[in-house]
Design a protein around this motif. Structure first.
Motif, PDB file in Angstrom:
ATOM      1  N   GLU A   1       0.826  -1.210   0.000  1.00 46.51           N
ATOM      2  CA  GLU A   1       0.000   0.000   0.000  1.00 46.51           C
ATOM      3  C   GLU A   1       0.858   1.257   0.000  1.00 46.51           C
ATOM      4  O   GLU A   1       0.563   2.229  -0.708  1.00 46.51           O
ATOM      5  N   VAL A   2       1.903   1.248   0.792  1.00 49.09           N
ATOM      6  CA  VAL A   2       2.787   2.419   0.799  1.00 49.09           C
ATOM      7  C   VAL A   2       3.484   2.567  -0.547  1.00 49.09           C
ATOM      8  O   VAL A   2       3.682   3.693  -1.043  1.00 49.09           O
ATOM      9  N   HIS A   3       3.822   1.451  -1.169  1.00 52.63           N
ATOM     10  CA  HIS A   3       4.506   1.516  -2.468  1.00 52.63           C
ATOM     11  C   HIS A   3       3.584   2.052  -3.562  1.00 52.63           C
ATOM     12  O   HIS A   3       4.043   2.704  -4.512  1.00 52.63           O
ATOM     13  N   LEU A   4       2.274   1.783  -3.448  1.00 48.03           N
ATOM     14  CA  LEU A   4       1.330   2.265  -4.457  1.00 48.03           C
ATOM     15  C   LEU A   4       1.093   3.761  -4.369  1.00 48.03           C
ATOM     16  O   LEU A   4       0.587   4.361  -5.326  1.00 48.03           O
ATOM     17  N   ASP A   5       1.431   4.374  -3.256  1.00 47.86           N
ATOM     18  CA  ASP A   5       1.264   5.816  -3.097  1.00 47.86           C
ATOM     19  C   ASP A   5       2.327   6.528  -3.938  1.00 47.86           C
ATOM     20  O   ASP A   5       3.525   6.432  -3.662  1.00 47.86           O
ATOM     21  N   GLN A   6       1.902   7.217  -4.966  1.00 46.17           N
ATOM     22  CA  GLN A   6       2.828   7.865  -5.897  1.00 46.17           C
ATOM     23  C   GLN A   6       3.426   9.146  -5.348  1.00 46.17           C
ATOM     24  O   GLN A   6       4.363   9.697  -5.932  1.00 46.17           O
ATOM     25  N   SER A   7       2.890   9.644  -4.246  1.00 44.23           N
ATOM     26  CA  SER A   7       3.386  10.928  -3.724  1.00 44.23           C
ATOM     27  C   SER A   7       4.685  10.783  -2.940  1.00 44.23           C
ATOM     28  O   SER A   7       5.358  11.779  -2.677  1.00 44.23           O
ATOM     29  N   VAL A   8       5.026   9.563  -2.541  1.00 43.51           N
ATOM     30  CA  VAL A   8       6.237   9.359  -1.763  1.00 43.51           C
ATOM     31  C   VAL A   8       7.053   8.239  -2.396  1.00 43.51           C
ATOM     32  O   VAL A   8       6.520   7.393  -3.123  1.00 43.51           O
ATOM     33  N   VAL A   9       8.344   8.247  -2.094  1.00 49.56           N
ATOM     34  CA  VAL A   9       9.240   7.157  -2.490  1.00 49.56           C
ATOM     35  C   VAL A   9       9.543   6.377  -1.218  1.00 49.56           C
ATOM     36  O   VAL A   9      10.314   6.833  -0.374  1.00 49.56           O
ATOM     37  N   PRO A  10       8.965   5.197  -1.020  1.00 45.21           N
ATOM     38  CA  PRO A  10       9.085   4.504   0.268  1.00 45.21           C
ATOM     39  C   PRO A  10      10.466   3.894   0.469  1.00 45.21           C
ATOM     40  O   PRO A  10      11.017   3.238  -0.411  1.00 45.21           O
TER      41      PRO A  10
ATOM     42  N   ARG B   1      24.723   0.736  10.739  1.00 45.31           N
ATOM     43  CA  ARG B   1      24.205  -0.426  11.442  1.00 45.31           C
ATOM     44  C   ARG B   1      22.771  -0.746  11.059  1.00 45.31           C
ATOM     45  O   ARG B   1      22.200  -1.735  11.524  1.00 45.31           O
ATOM     46  N   ASP B   2      22.151   0.058  10.219  1.00 45.40           N
ATOM     47  CA  ASP B   2      20.756  -0.123   9.828  1.00 45.40           C
ATOM     48  C   ASP B   2      20.669  -0.792   8.460  1.00 45.40           C
ATOM     49  O   ASP B   2      21.553  -0.649   7.609  1.00 45.40           O
ATOM     50  N   ILE B   3      19.578  -1.517   8.255  1.00 48.20           N
ATOM     51  CA  ILE B   3      19.249  -2.138   6.976  1.00 48.20           C
ATOM     52  C   ILE B   3      18.031  -1.418   6.412  1.00 48.20           C
ATOM     53  O   ILE B   3      16.982  -1.338   7.071  1.00 48.20           O
ATOM     54  N   LEU B   4      18.175  -0.871   5.209  1.00 45.46           N
ATOM     55  CA  LEU B   4      17.092  -0.151   4.554  1.00 45.46           C
ATOM     56  C   LEU B   4      16.553  -0.991   3.412  1.00 45.46           C
ATOM     57  O   LEU B   4      17.318  -1.558   2.626  1.00 45.46           O
ATOM     58  N   LEU B   5      15.230  -1.066   3.315  1.00 43.04           N
ATOM     59  CA  LEU B   5      14.552  -1.816   2.254  1.00 43.04           C
ATOM     60  C   LEU B   5      13.893  -0.828   1.308  1.00 43.04           C
ATOM     61  O   LEU B   5      13.166   0.074   1.745  1.00 43.04           O
ATOM     62  N   ALA B   6      14.149  -1.000   0.015  1.00 41.62           N
ATOM     63  CA  ALA B   6      13.587  -0.106  -0.995  1.00 41.62           C
ATOM     64  C   ALA B   6      13.367  -0.894  -2.267  1.00 41.62           C
ATOM     65  O   ALA B   6      14.004  -1.932  -2.504  1.00 41.62           O
ATOM     66  N   PHE B   7      12.458  -0.408  -3.100  1.00 36.32           N
ATOM     67  CA  PHE B   7      12.183  -1.035  -4.390  1.00 36.32           C
ATOM     68  C   PHE B   7      13.216  -0.562  -5.406  1.00 36.32           C
ATOM     69  O   PHE B   7      13.600   0.620  -5.416  1.00 36.32           O
ATOM     70  N   ASP B   8      13.642  -1.485  -6.264  1.00 33.31           N
ATOM     71  CA  ASP B   8      14.676  -1.133  -7.230  1.00 33.31           C
ATOM     72  C   ASP B   8      14.216  -0.063  -8.207  1.00 33.31           C
ATOM     73  O   ASP B   8      15.004   0.733  -8.703  1.00 33.31           O
ATOM     74  N   SER B   9      12.903  -0.003  -8.478  1.00 30.61           N
ATOM     75  CA  SER B   9      12.395   1.026  -9.395  1.00 30.61           C
ATOM     76  C   SER B   9      12.367   2.413  -8.759  1.00 30.61           C
ATOM     77  O   SER B   9      12.261   3.418  -9.465  1.00 30.61           O
ATOM     78  N   ASP B  10      12.455   2.474  -7.433  1.00 31.43           N
ATOM     79  CA  ASP B  10      12.392   3.759  -6.736  1.00 31.43           C
ATOM     80  C   ASP B  10      13.757   4.263  -6.298  1.00 31.43           C
ATOM     81  O   ASP B  10      13.839   5.347  -5.714  1.00 31.43           O
ATOM     82  N   ILE B  11      14.804   3.496  -6.554  1.00 33.50           N
ATOM     83  CA  ILE B  11      16.124   3.906  -6.073  1.00 33.50           C
ATOM     84  C   ILE B  11      16.599   5.169  -6.773  1.00 33.50           C
ATOM     85  O   ILE B  11      17.152   6.089  -6.160  1.00 33.50           O
ATOM     86  N   GLY B  12      16.370   5.253  -8.088  1.00 36.02           N
ATOM     87  CA  GLY B  12      16.786   6.453  -8.821  1.00 36.02           C
ATOM     88  C   GLY B  12      16.092   7.700  -8.309  1.00 36.02           C
ATOM     89  O   GLY B  12      16.721   8.748  -8.102  1.00 36.02           O
ATOM     90  N   GLN B  13      14.765   7.588  -8.089  1.00 38.72           N
ATOM     91  CA  GLN B  13      14.023   8.744  -7.572  1.00 38.72           C
ATOM     92  C   GLN B  13      14.474   9.091  -6.163  1.00 38.72           C
ATOM     93  O   GLN B  13      14.566  10.274  -5.799  1.00 38.72           O
ATOM     94  N   ALA B  14      14.794   8.075  -5.350  1.00 36.63           N
ATOM     95  CA  ALA B  14      15.257   8.339  -3.981  1.00 36.63           C
ATOM     96  C   ALA B  14      16.599   9.060  -3.986  1.00 36.63           C
ATOM     97  O   ALA B  14      16.826   9.985  -3.195  1.00 36.63           O
ATOM     98  N   LEU B  15      17.490   8.637  -4.877  1.00 32.66           N
ATOM     99  CA  LEU B  15      18.777   9.318  -4.970  1.00 32.66           C
ATOM    100  C   LEU B  15      18.610  10.758  -5.436  1.00 32.66           C
ATOM    101  O   LEU B  15      19.288  11.671  -4.950  1.00 32.66           O
ATOM    102  N   TYR B  16      17.694  10.968  -6.398  1.00 31.30           N
ATOM    103  CA  TYR B  16      17.459  12.334  -6.880  1.00 31.30           C
ATOM    104  C   TYR B  16      16.882  13.208  -5.775  1.00 31.30           C
ATOM    105  O   TYR B  16      17.323  14.348  -5.583  1.00 31.30           O
ATOM    106  N   ASP B  17      15.923  12.665  -5.005  1.00 36.12           N
ATOM    107  CA  ASP B  17      15.328  13.442  -3.910  1.00 36.12           C
ATOM    108  C   ASP B  17      16.361  13.755  -2.832  1.00 36.12           C
ATOM    109  O   ASP B  17      16.364  14.841  -2.247  1.00 36.12           O
ATOM    110  N   ALA B  18      17.248  12.764  -2.571  1.00 40.55           N
ATOM    111  CA  ALA B  18      18.283  13.010  -1.564  1.00 40.55           C
ATOM    112  C   ALA B  18      19.236  14.108  -2.017  1.00 40.55           C
ATOM    113  O   ALA B  18      19.659  14.950  -1.224  1.00 40.55           O
ATOM    114  N   THR B  19      19.559  14.120  -3.317  1.00 42.17           N
ATOM    115  CA  THR B  19      20.448  15.161  -3.845  1.00 42.17           C
ATOM    116  C   THR B  19      19.790  16.530  -3.779  1.00 42.17           C
ATOM    117  O   THR B  19      20.417  17.523  -3.386  1.00 42.17           O
TER     118      THR B  19
END
Length: 524
Positions: A236-245, A293-311
């Motif tokens: 459900e969180v992944h289907l929300d287009q307003s955020v990159v989970p 020390r943390d493990i982060l879980l993300a979808f491979d299709s959202d990694i590019g958008q996450a990197l762009y948002d972080a930048t």
């Protein structure tokens, strides 16, 4: 003719050296060949101890002969005429090639001796087998508790099934000490002894661990429901287009454990690593990434958008930091006033700018490191840039954009632009040059230069009126003065009328310049 066969002993029957010809002292004493290589003769050396090289080569050759590594053609008996090898070589001024000498130098001698010592010290290493392996368990100690007593209860491992079951139990419990003991071989090979009670305790602990990891049927249904709910939440969180989970594994594990406790299961908690593996197996495209020390879980299709948002977020953060720094420095710039009083006092440049502005400029030019900022000498470039920044700073931008010039406040004037404007005007008298520098923000305007010049002239005239005498303004009161000089400009027309005008405008055509000596004698 009958041919006789003779057995030759290589150790006893060495080649005879008596047939070797005598040494030709004009050639190399080692190879006895003329190969156009230069010969080195110690006698020709310019050292004070010329000839010491014969002693060195004599010692090296004798050492090589003891190790039986000398060439057959190099017979040391031919180099000794009864007085020793060194004396014989010195009497004949012996010489040798450098390449030949390198074959018998001290470095190769040390390597040869070291190799001989290693060959003598080497012994055949016995072959170790599993049955011949020494083990500390031969001391009749229990492999589990490392205790001897009671001796009568010690049993010896005799089946491979026992070894397999003990290894699986140790792996399940994570008993690294027991696994280290078993790493040398199986329990039969190392002749392991054990107490029956210790073995039973190991099995009970392993069975309890299995029950915790593999729950009963009722508990497994509850775990399946909670896991299905967790999968639905992630989708459900992944289907929300307003955020990159981006999910934190620790938060998901806490959410899972809190939900499982609502089913009345208090003792069982999910292992975060196993939960991660199950999530990745059931959700296509989900990937795990380690961040400290943390493990982060993300979808491979959202990694590019996450990197762009972080930048983008990092750029926004940097811009906010720059804006805050500018606000802090501007407050001190407008609150720090040091107006021009007619003279340039010592250290007037440092006192004309706020310390925060000067520190910021120095950090930009030299770096923010404390090692760079502890220099005792102040950078003049940083001081000049800080003065120009304060001089060109304005509180509000002008609404009228027709004039490109900036209106400068007198309180914002610093010594550098005042000095540049007055110096250029005094040297060139060019209004265009001063105004051009003013447009570039480097100098005060031409009108401001004239205003300061008139103010200085008026101040000097007031000084004359107070002193009731025309004298250089640099003179100080209360000081014994013998004489003073000044250059006075006098109008020729008024000179004939019986009075003169000092420092008149030079535009008059009848102006003449006369140098007059004013002698002021003051008596105490």
């Amino acid at each position: 003719m009958e041919t006789k066969c003779q057995l030759i002993d290589a150790l006893k029957d060495k080649p005879s050296t008596s047939r070797l010809p005598p040494i030709n002292w004009k050639l190399c004493i080692i190879c006895q060949e003329d190969n156009n290589q230069p010969l080195n003769c110690p006698v020709e050396s310019k050292r004070k101890d010329a000839g010491i090289g014969y002693k060195t080569i004599a010692d090296d050759l004798l050492a090589f002969s003891k190790t039986a590594e000398c060439s057959v053609s190099l017979n040391l008996d031919r180099m000794d005429e009864g007085s020793g090898i060194e004396t014989t070589l010195l009497n004949h001024s012996a010489a040798w090639h450098k390449t030949c000498r390198d074959q018998y130098n001290s470095t190769k001698l040390k390597r040869l001796q070291k190799r001989k010592d290693l060959e003598r010290s080497e012994e055949p290493i016995p072959k170790h087998t599993r049955s011949s392996t020494e083990s500390k368990h031969k001391l009749e100690l229990c492999i589990f508790c490392d205790q001897l007593e009671p001796v009568g209860d010690l049993r010896e491992a005799q089946t491979f099934g026992l070894d397999t079951r003990v290894r699986s139990a140790a792996s399940l419990l994570g008993d690294t000490q027991l696994l280290a003991k078993l790493s040398t071989g199986d329990m039969i090979a190392i002749e392991a002894k054990y107490h029956l009670k210790c073995l039973a305790s190991l099995y009970r602990r392993a069975d309890k661990k299995k029950l915790q990891e593999y729950p009963s049927h009722e508990n497994s249904v509850a775990h399946s429901i909670v896991f299905a709910e967790l999968l639905s939440y992630i989708e459900e969180v992944h289907l929300d287009q307003s955020v990159v989970p981006v999910f934190k594994l620790a938060n998901l594990a806490n959410l899972y454990n809190c939900r499982i406790k609502q089913f009345g299961i208090e003792e069982q908690t999910i292992h975060s690593s196993r939960l991660k593996d199950r999530l990745i197996a059931h959700i296509p495209g989900l990937e795990a990434h380690k961040k400290g020390r943390d493990i982060l879980l993300a979808f491979d299709s959202d990694i590019g958008q996450a990197l762009y948002d972080a930048t983008e977020s990092r750029n926004i953060t940097d811009a906010i930091c720059i804006a805050r720094a500018a606000t802090i420095v501007r407050k001190q710039v407008f609150a720090y006033n040091a107006p021009f009083t007619g003279t340039f006092a010592p250290h007037c440049q440092q006192t004309s700018v706020p310390p925060a502005l000067l520190s910021l400029v120095r950090m930009l030019l030299e770096g923010p490191s404390i090692k760079d900022q502890t220099a005792t000498l102040l950078n003049q470039a940083a001081l000049s840039i800080a003065q120009l920044i304060k001089f060109n700073s304005i509180k509000h931008k002008r609404q009228d954009l027709s004039s490109p010039n900036v209106r400068h406040s007198k309180n914002q004037e610093t010594p550098l632009p005042i000095y540049i404007g007055m110096m250029v005007h005094a040297q060139t008298r060019k209004k265009g040059i001063v105004d051009k520098l003013f447009e570039l923000g480097i100098s005060i305007s031409y009108d401001r230069v004239l205003h300061l010049s008139a103010g200085l002239a008026n101040a000097v005239c007031e000084h004359f009126m107070e002193a009731k005498v025309v004298c250089p303004p640099q003179m100080h009161g209360g000081v014994f003065t013998t004489s003073a000089l000044d250059n006075i400009t006098i109008l020729h027309q008024q000179l004939h009328q019986g009075h003169s005008m000092a420092h008149e405008s030079p535009s008059s055509s009848i102006l003449i310049r006369m140098r007059m000596l004013w002698l002021l004698v003051l008596f105490l």
